[in-house]
Design a protein around this motif. Structure first.
Motif, PDB file in Angstrom:
ATOM      1  N   MET A  17       6.659 -13.297  -8.597  1.00  0.00           N
ATOM      2  CA  MET A  17       6.251 -12.074  -7.902  1.00  0.00           C
ATOM      3  C   MET A  17       7.168 -10.910  -8.263  1.00  0.00           C
ATOM      4  SD  MET A  17       5.187 -13.371  -4.110  1.00  0.00           S
ATOM      5  CE  MET A  17       4.814 -11.792  -3.392  1.00  0.00           C
ATOM      6  N   PHE A  20       6.597  -9.640 -11.709  1.00  0.00           N
ATOM      7  CA  PHE A  20       5.415  -8.772 -11.722  1.00  0.00           C
ATOM      8  C   PHE A  20       5.787  -7.358 -11.261  1.00  0.00           C
ATOM      9  CE2 PHE A  20       1.506  -7.222  -9.557  1.00  0.00           C
ATOM     10  CZ  PHE A  20       0.688  -7.169 -10.665  1.00  0.00           C
ATOM     11  N   VAL A  21       6.533  -7.298 -10.139  1.00  0.00           N
ATOM     12  CA  VAL A  21       6.953  -5.984  -9.630  1.00  0.00           C
ATOM     13  C   VAL A  21       7.759  -5.236 -10.687  1.00  0.00           C
ATOM     14  CG1 VAL A  21       8.452  -4.830  -7.978  1.00  0.00           C
ATOM     15  CG2 VAL A  21       6.918  -6.624  -7.195  1.00  0.00           C
ATOM     16  N   ILE A  24       5.858  -3.862 -13.673  1.00  0.00           N
ATOM     17  CA  ILE A  24       5.172  -2.594 -13.389  1.00  0.00           C
ATOM     18  C   ILE A  24       6.171  -1.442 -13.431  1.00  0.00           C
ATOM     19  CG2 ILE A  24       3.971  -1.269 -11.614  1.00  0.00           C
ATOM     20  CD1 ILE A  24       2.626  -3.802 -10.738  1.00  0.00           C
TER      21      ILE A  24
ATOM     22  N   PHE B  93      -2.045   0.605 -13.226  1.00  0.00           N
ATOM     23  CA  PHE B  93      -1.299  -0.262 -12.307  1.00  0.00           C
ATOM     24  C   PHE B  93      -2.051  -0.573 -11.022  1.00  0.00           C
ATOM     25  CE2 PHE B  93       1.742   2.395 -14.652  1.00  0.00           C
ATOM     26  CZ  PHE B  93       2.251   1.414 -15.454  1.00  0.00           C
ATOM     27  N   ILE B  97      -2.198  -4.433  -8.997  1.00  0.00           N
ATOM     28  CA  ILE B  97      -1.523  -4.515  -7.700  1.00  0.00           C
ATOM     29  C   ILE B  97      -2.511  -4.949  -6.626  1.00  0.00           C
ATOM     30  CG2 ILE B  97      -0.402  -3.160  -5.902  1.00  0.00           C
ATOM     31  CD1 ILE B  97       0.854  -1.461  -8.071  1.00  0.00           C
ATOM     32  N   ILE B 376       6.006  -7.984  -1.654  1.00  0.00           N
ATOM     33  CA  ILE B 376       4.716  -7.433  -1.222  1.00  0.00           C
ATOM     34  C   ILE B 376       4.862  -5.959  -0.843  1.00  0.00           C
ATOM     35  CG2 ILE B 376       2.978  -7.570   0.601  1.00  0.00           C
ATOM     36  CD1 ILE B 376       3.391 -10.598   0.576  1.00  0.00           C
ATOM     37  N   MET B 378       7.044  -3.912  -1.968  1.00  0.00           N
ATOM     38  CA  MET B 378       7.236  -3.165  -3.216  1.00  0.00           C
ATOM     39  C   MET B 378       5.880  -2.859  -3.858  1.00  0.00           C
ATOM     40  SD  MET B 378      10.181  -2.217  -4.152  1.00  0.00           S
ATOM     41  CE  MET B 378       9.861  -1.885  -5.880  1.00  0.00           C
ATOM     42  N   LEU B 379       4.978  -3.859  -3.815  1.00  0.00           N
ATOM     43  CA  LEU B 379       3.656  -3.637  -4.405  1.00  0.00           C
ATOM     44  C   LEU B 379       2.929  -2.517  -3.663  1.00  0.00           C
ATOM     45  CD1 LEU B 379       2.519  -7.285  -5.157  1.00  0.00           C
ATOM     46  CD2 LEU B 379       3.322  -5.555  -6.748  1.00  0.00           C
ATOM     47  N   LEU B 382       4.498   0.758  -4.704  1.00  0.00           N
ATOM     48  CA  LEU B 382       4.069   1.193  -6.031  1.00  0.00           C
ATOM     49  C   LEU B 382       2.640   1.735  -5.983  1.00  0.00           C
ATOM     50  CD1 LEU B 382       5.542  -1.670  -8.212  1.00  0.00           C
ATOM     51  CD2 LEU B 382       6.160   0.719  -8.312  1.00  0.00           C
ATOM     52  N   ARG B 386       1.740   5.527  -6.895  1.00  0.00           N
ATOM     53  CA  ARG B 386       0.780   5.906  -7.934  1.00  0.00           C
ATOM     54  C   ARG B 386      -0.232   6.896  -7.375  1.00  0.00           C
ATOM     55  NH1 ARG B 386       3.029   6.039 -12.071  1.00  0.00           N
ATOM     56  NH2 ARG B 386       1.142   6.232 -13.300  1.00  0.00           N
ATOM     57  N   ARG B 389       1.254  10.244  -7.065  1.00  0.00           N
ATOM     58  CA  ARG B 389       1.438  10.816  -8.378  1.00  0.00           C
ATOM     59  C   ARG B 389       0.119  11.353  -8.920  1.00  0.00           C
ATOM     60  NH1 ARG B 389       4.659  11.532 -12.195  1.00  0.00           N
ATOM     61  NH2 ARG B 389       3.679  11.795 -14.215  1.00  0.00           N
TER      62      ARG B 389
END
Lengths: 175, 469
Positions: A17, A20-21, A24, B93, B97, B376, B378-379, B382, B386, B389
């Motif tokens: 995991m 993956f982070v 990205i 991305f 995600i 999680i 962090m996802l 992100l 995005r 942005r």
């Protein structure tokens, strides 16, 4: 299934995991830390430069000529300004028509005008429309944006033929 | 009709600026290749999660659910292929995600099914997979139909009307369903229940963006200066009061605190982004907290929520019906998980009431631990970054506002849910985007991803001039 195997599997899943982070984050590093300045290319460009590149030399005689060309310094609006002309820098002389879209200027690849040199910030400045008038706004750039020689701190209306300077590049709005 | 506009947006412009001195950056499908690579990793993570659940809880691998998961992966790849044709410059991305979040959610719901002994159509995981399929197909449809986001600008007021109608639907007798005290569902017979408010948040984001772009001058320019801030005139307060009244009526009639907070927060942030005036935010927050305090004094269910939050570990409140039992069990679960978790399939998330929807974060926290939970988060970070942005880099004001609004809706929803579970704010019944069991939320969030992808395709613009100094 032994407890140890499950623990190892759990740890490798967590690692996956995070990989993956970080993949990205790695893929969008240019967004986070900015584009690399291409030193090699600048050296190349100045070596073979037939178009006028000297950043400061040609600037001095420009303003009077520009002022003469423009119509008395009216504020540029969507009605009277038709094109954006680069007046000095590596691409001096090139121009493109103005639409109604905002124009962003900077080093990042999502700008409308991409200027890749040492003086330009990633998101340097933008030209935007406020009730049909073209305004220049500095996006908190490191080296500043200059309108007719004075630094732009708040969004300022751009007169026709006025010199806007971003890094080593100047441009003006013309009919 | 949007077809023509779409082709010009998808393919880098052909007309326009003169060619001399202009060099276009065109990276054919490079973004899509990044996306494909990340997608394959994402599908690997999802398959790994399901296998780990089975090994942990059953001790053996059962291929049936894995096959269903493969079906979903095929659909996601289908979305990717569709984007290769109609949105080739879109952000690479967002899709991976969303896929990982959705897949981890399915694995954890499946784990709780095993604990409850549900199988077949009773199994929440199977239903979640079916809803995911519907959601991804909806996302593909949005990508294919909405070829240019400016089309949505034309339907500003229509989408405002749609949002209000969707909000009113659960109050229609016969159609509305009341579950756990909140009247936010609709259902036909006993088969499918749907939460129209989830779709309404997208319609509201479109409406707010269109409305603010049209009217922001009067909202941002005039006003009187007070305490160093420019406050709006009384007559410009109308929209703020209307949205405030809307949220308050959601609290009173639908008894749904979280949704009200979500709608109002969305409007405030979009108003702030459109006018860049802090005074709007202060006024709005003041109004909302005044309303919330009045509601907590007068409405029983709001009052109980506040009590559970402030005195969660009080024995009386813990034992009371509708008390803090769930909240405290969730906290115990998180504590049991510790740093690296008990391992998928090896915890006891089923002790907490509704561990698969409202409390999925606590369930995941128990089994994946702090390390997994933060991956999680962090996802989510992100994903939202995005979105911001895309909003920042947008060329037109409507697209900018819509991008920011859609991204913020996801961020605020995560904050409200996770804050509620971890006892930072009072608990409210919202779904965790992509993770929690619930079809309407999945469909809504996949549509949000599709809209952000569409925005990023038109936004990830085509530089008009490149100057290499």
């Amino acid at each position: 299934m032994s407890e140890l195997t499950l623990l190892v599997l759990q740890l490798s899943f967590l690692a996956l995991m995070w990989i993956f982070v970080f993949s990205i984050v790695w893929a969008l590093r240019s967004d986070l830390f900015g584009q690399r300045v291409r030193k090699m290319q600048t050296a190349d460009a100045s070596g073979q430069s037939t178009p006028p590149t000297p950043p400061r030399g040609t600037e001095a005689p420009r303003p009077p000529a520009a002022a003469a060309a423009a119509g008395a310094g009216d504020i540029a609006t969507t009605d009277n300004a038709g094109r954006l002309v680069i007046t000095s820098g590596a691409k001096a002389g090139s121009e493109f028509p103005l639409g109604r879209d905002e124009i962003t200027i900077g080093r990042s690849s999502d700008s409308s005008i991409i200027i890749r040199d040492d003086y330009t910030s990633n998101h340097h400045a933008r030209l935007m429309l406020w009730s049909n008038q073209w305004m220049i706004q500095d996006l908190d750039s490191t080296n500043g944006t200059f309108l007719n020689g004075s630094r732009v701190t708040v969004p300022a209306a751009v007169p026709l033929g006025a010199t806007v300077k971003v890094g080593a590049t100047t441009f003006e709005l013309r009919r | 009709m949007s077809n023509r506009a779409g082709t010009t947006a998808a393919v880098p412009p052909t007309g326009g600026p003169p060619t001399s001195g202009v060099r276009r950056i065109h990276l054919p499908q490079k973004l899509r290749n990044i996306e494909l690579a990340l997608l394959l990793v994402a599908c690997g993570i999802n398959a790994g999660a399901i296998v780990l659940v089975q090994l942990g809880a059953l001790g053996a691998v059962d291929t049936q659910l894995i096959l269903l998961g493969v079906g979903l992966s095929v659909l996601v790849i289908g979305l990717h292929v569709a984007m290769r044709f109609v949105a080739r410059d879109a952000d690479p991305f967002l899709l991976p995600i969303a896929t990982v979040l959705n897949g981890i959610g399915i694995a954890e719901i499946y784990r709780i099914d095993i604990a409850f002994g549900d199988a077949g159509w009773d199994s929440a995981a199977v239903r979640q997979i079916a809803w995911s399929a519907i959601a991804i197909v909806a996302a593909i449809a949005v990508i294919l139909i909405v070829r240019n986001h400016r089309v949505l600008f034309k339907y500003t007021y229509l989408s405002g009307l749609v949002a209000v109608l969707l909000l009113l639907l659960p109050l229609v007798p016969g159609l509305g369903r009341e579950i756990n005290g909140a009247r936010v569902w609709i259902g036909i017979g006993d088969i499918a229940t749907f939460q129209p408010g989830e779709i309404a948040k997208i319609a509201l984001a479109v409406f707010f963006a269109g409305y603010l772009v049209r009217n922001r001058d009067s909202l941002s320019m005039v006003g009187t200066k007070f305490l160093g801030m420019r406050f709006p005139r009384a007559r410009d307060l109308g929209p703020l009061l209307v949205v405030w009244a809307l949220s308050m009526s959601v609290i009173v009639f639908q008894r749904d605190l979280g949704t009200a907070l979500l709608y109002f927060g969305l409007f405030l942030v979009m108003l702030y982004v459109a006018t860049s005036r802090l005074s709007w935010v202060l006024l709005g927050l003041g109004l909302f907290f005044a309303g919330a305090i009045v509601a907590s004094q007068t409405l029983g269910y709001v009052n109980a929520r506040f009590d559970n939050w402030l005195n969660a570990f009080d024995q009386d409140i813990y034992d009371a019906v509708g008390g803090s039992f769930q909240l405290v069990q969730g906290l115990f679960g998180l504590a049991n998980g510790g740093l690296i978790g008990t391992g998928l399939g090896q915890g006891r998330p089923d002790i907490t009431p509704v561990p698969q929807s409202d409390y999925i974060i606590a369930s995941l926290g128990e089994e994946l631990g702090l390390a997994g939970l933060f991956a999680i988060f962090m996802l989510y970070a992100l994903l939202v970054a995005r979105g911001f942005r895309i909003g920042f880099a947008g060329q037109d004001d409507f697209g900018k506002l819509l991008g920011v609004g859609l991204a913020f809706v996801v961020a605020l929803q995560v904050f409200i849910v996770v804050g509620g579970v971890t006892r930072v704010i009072p608990l409210t019944g919202l779904t965790t985007p992509f993770l929690a069991a619930g079809g309407s939320s999945l469909v809504a969030n996949w549509i949000i991803v599709a809209l952000l992808l569409r925005l990023s395709d038109t936004v990830r613009n085509h530089p008009r001039l490149v100057i290499d100094g």
